[in-house]
Enzyme design. Structure first.
Site, PDB file in Angstrom:
ATOM      1  N   HIS A  79       0.826  -1.203   0.000  1.00  0.00           N
ATOM      2  CA  HIS A  79       0.000   0.000   0.000  1.00  0.00           C
ATOM      3  C   HIS A  79       0.863   1.257   0.000  1.00  0.00           C
ATOM      4  O   HIS A  79       0.552   2.240  -0.680  1.00  0.00           O
ATOM      5  CB  HIS A  79      -0.924  -0.018   1.219  1.00  0.00           C
ATOM      6  CG  HIS A  79      -1.714   1.225   1.396  1.00  0.00           C
ATOM      7  ND1 HIS A  79      -1.409   2.168   2.348  1.00  0.00           N
ATOM      8  CD2 HIS A  79      -2.795   1.713   0.714  1.00  0.00           C
ATOM      9  CE1 HIS A  79      -2.255   3.167   2.264  1.00  0.00           C
ATOM     10  NE2 HIS A  79      -3.115   2.923   1.292  1.00  0.00           N
ATOM     11  N   GLU A  82       1.993   1.822  -3.432  1.00  0.00           N
ATOM     12  CA  GLU A  82       0.901   2.367  -4.254  1.00  0.00           C
ATOM     13  C   GLU A  82       0.885   3.893  -4.173  1.00  0.00           C
ATOM     14  O   GLU A  82       0.744   4.594  -5.178  1.00  0.00           O
ATOM     15  CB  GLU A  82      -0.431   1.791  -3.789  1.00  0.00           C
ATOM     16  CG  GLU A  82      -1.653   2.383  -4.483  1.00  0.00           C
ATOM     17  CD  GLU A  82      -2.854   2.481  -3.564  1.00  0.00           C
ATOM     18  OE1 GLU A  82      -3.430   3.585  -3.470  1.00  0.00           O
ATOM     19  OE2 GLU A  82      -3.209   1.456  -2.944  1.00  0.00           O
ATOM     20  N   HIS A  83       1.023   4.429  -2.972  1.00  0.00           N
ATOM     21  CA  HIS A  83       1.065   5.885  -2.799  1.00  0.00           C
ATOM     22  C   HIS A  83       2.273   6.496  -3.508  1.00  0.00           C
ATOM     23  O   HIS A  83       2.159   7.539  -4.166  1.00  0.00           O
ATOM     24  CB  HIS A  83       1.143   6.222  -1.308  1.00  0.00           C
ATOM     25  CG  HIS A  83      -0.167   6.202  -0.606  1.00  0.00           C
ATOM     26  ND1 HIS A  83      -0.713   7.296   0.043  1.00  0.00           N
ATOM     27  CD2 HIS A  83      -1.074   5.206  -0.434  1.00  0.00           C
ATOM     28  CE1 HIS A  83      -1.873   6.991   0.577  1.00  0.00           C
ATOM     29  NE2 HIS A  83      -2.117   5.706   0.315  1.00  0.00           N
ATOM     30  N   GLU A 159      -4.212   7.876   7.190  1.00  0.00           N
ATOM     31  CA  GLU A 159      -5.172   6.939   6.614  1.00  0.00           C
ATOM     32  C   GLU A 159      -5.468   5.802   7.592  1.00  0.00           C
ATOM     33  O   GLU A 159      -6.613   5.353   7.729  1.00  0.00           O
ATOM     34  CB  GLU A 159      -4.642   6.389   5.293  1.00  0.00           C
ATOM     35  CG  GLU A 159      -5.646   5.568   4.515  1.00  0.00           C
ATOM     36  CD  GLU A 159      -5.151   5.144   3.148  1.00  0.00           C
ATOM     37  OE1 GLU A 159      -5.869   4.393   2.462  1.00  0.00           O
ATOM     38  OE2 GLU A 159      -4.037   5.560   2.747  1.00  0.00           O
TER      39      GLU A 159
END
Length: 459
Positions: A79, A82-83, A159
């Site tokens: 993840h 991904e950012h 997040e």
């Protein structure tokens, strides 16, 4: 960082096309577009669904890597990466990436799951070349600068905090932990505060280099697209990155994995000062390749898939005990989950759990009525078609199908499989799945006596 080969140089576009292999997987019919696949040198697959009647196109790249591929110390790396792929390449800054798509009224995003990651852009059909160039540049040319890693860390920690502030979402992460324990499938996709703080540029860059190989990628495009044109544009973008030079490379097979579900009958309670108690009661389900998954889908729809479902009627309509109550299935490469979720006042959690457990037991032993099954078949068929009414959904379908199954199924075939489910099929899968001893995850402010009684729901 870019894809490079130390042994061979990149070929010209004409040479790449000469050795590419193209197949027509599904012929267009009944308003559904033609699906074609080309496998390029380097093992890169390009799948498209052409719908000339629309004016939009969605372009995506699927990667066969998810949180399931992480070690405990790398939890959250997929993840995090991904950012970072949105933070800039040698060709574009982070602002250049976002403004390029914004300037044409498009939308761009990405998501990370347990077993795959996807990056996509949805634009007007005339702007598809731009979308292809931007997304391919992100996937092949990300710099992963140390300062971007440090800056994005704060965003990801926010997040995580946002997810933890939403107990209706967080309870599903807790249920994964309850069922899978401290295994890759049991850990959160986002990682934890400790693991995210421990990740640095070097470890993330190694993860990128290892998993973002063309053999692990599926390029998917749907809408008003021309397959050959998409292949040429993708080939050009990946060639510039040196990614198509391995003539012996073949696509990786769909993931197989291994079963690592924990023993049933577990209860996990996370004490939070929330207005509601959020519960998930569930058990092992079916893998995404299990042929019984169609019957399980019908079962889940009848049990908790709509306003006429048993759970909705019993828990909400008749008793007013919850606003949200539903059932769901999650299928992985080798295993799956079946769960029932409800959010209710803490004082009523045991009443809700008893209704849910009794309902599961009754259906496991007696099955559903033919009327319920027929209604669920119709509901599932309709929702399947309605869920494919935009190019983004179509791109997701063909990309995920290629990555996870290695095949494509037409909508008509999907509807036929659902329609072919018989009452006996549903009753058999109900016995197999719902007949197992469940586990339970709860988030809420339960008092000691309430917490002590939770074992009743899984005994």
């Amino acid at each position: 960082m870019t894809f490079r080969s130390s042994t061979t140089t990149a070929r010209t576009s004409s040479e790449v096309r000469a050795v590419a292999r193209t197949q027509t997987l599904l012929e267009g019919q009944n308003g559904i577009g033609t699906v074609r696949r080309t496998t390029l040198p380097g093992g890169l697959r390009v799948v498209t669904e052409s719908l000339p009647s629309v004016r939009s196109a969605t372009f995506g790249i699927w990667v066969q890597v998810g949180s399931r591929d992480e070690t405990p110390t790398l939890n959250g790396a997929t993840h995090y990466l991904e950012h970072l792929l949105f933070k800039g390449t040698a060709k574009r800054s982070a602002l250049d990436i976002s403004s390029a798509i914004d300037a044409v009224g498009g939308e761009m995003n990405a998501f990370t799951a347990k077993e795959y990651t996807c990056y996509y852009a949805r634009v007007l059909d005339t702007d598809l070349p731009l979308a292809i160039d931007v997304v391919c540049d992100m996937l092949t040319g990300s710099l992963i600068e140390a300062e971007d890693v440090d800056a994005e860390r704060g965003v990801i920690l926010e997040e995580i905090a946002m997810t933890e502030d939403d107990p209706g979402d967080c309870v599903h992460d807790l249920f994964s932990k309850t069922m899978f324990g401290d295994t890759p499938l049991g850990r959160p996709v986002l990682g934890t505060v400790d693991t995210v703080n421990a990740l640095d540029r070097a470890r993330i860059a190694r993860f990128y280099k290892k998993h973002y190989d063309p053999t692990h990628l599926v390029v998917a495009a749907a809408g008003n697209v021309d397959h050959d044109t998409v292949v040429r544009q993708v080939s050009r973008a990946f060639e510039k990155a040196g990614a198509l030079s391995r003539t012996d490379a073949v696509p990786v097979a769909p993931r197989e994995g291994r079963r690592d579900l924990r023993t049933a009958g577990r209860v996990d309670l996370l004490d939070r000062k929330t207005e509601q108690a959020h519960v998930v009661l569930g058990m092992p389900g079916l893998s995404r390749t299990d042929e019984r998954r169609w019957a399980l889908g019908v079962l889940s729809t009848a049990l908790g898939g709509g306003m006429s479902s048993r759970l909705f009627q019993e828990v909400r309509e008749k008793r007013g005990l919850a606003y949200s109550v539903y059932s769901y299935t999650s299928g992985f490469a080798d295993c799956g989950l079946f769960g029932v979720y409800a959010g209710c006042r803490p004082s009523q959690v045991h009443d809700v759990l008893k209704i849910c457990r009794d309902g599961l037991d009754q259906i496991a032993s007696e099955g559903l009525s033919d009327e319920e099954i027929g209604r669920a078949v119709g509901q599932l068929s309709g929702s399947t078609v309605l869920g494919l009414e935009d190019t983004g959904a179509l791109m997701n379908r063909i990309g995920k199908s290629e990555l996870c199954w290695g095949t494509q199924m037409s909508v008509d075939d999907m509807l036929a499989r659902i329609a072919a489910v018989t009452p006996d099929d549903v009753r058999a899968v109900a016995r197999d799945v719902l007949g197992q001893r469940p586990s339970l995850s709860v988030i809420g402010p339960l008092k000691d006596k309430q917490a002590d009684r939770l074992d009743e729901a899984v005994s």
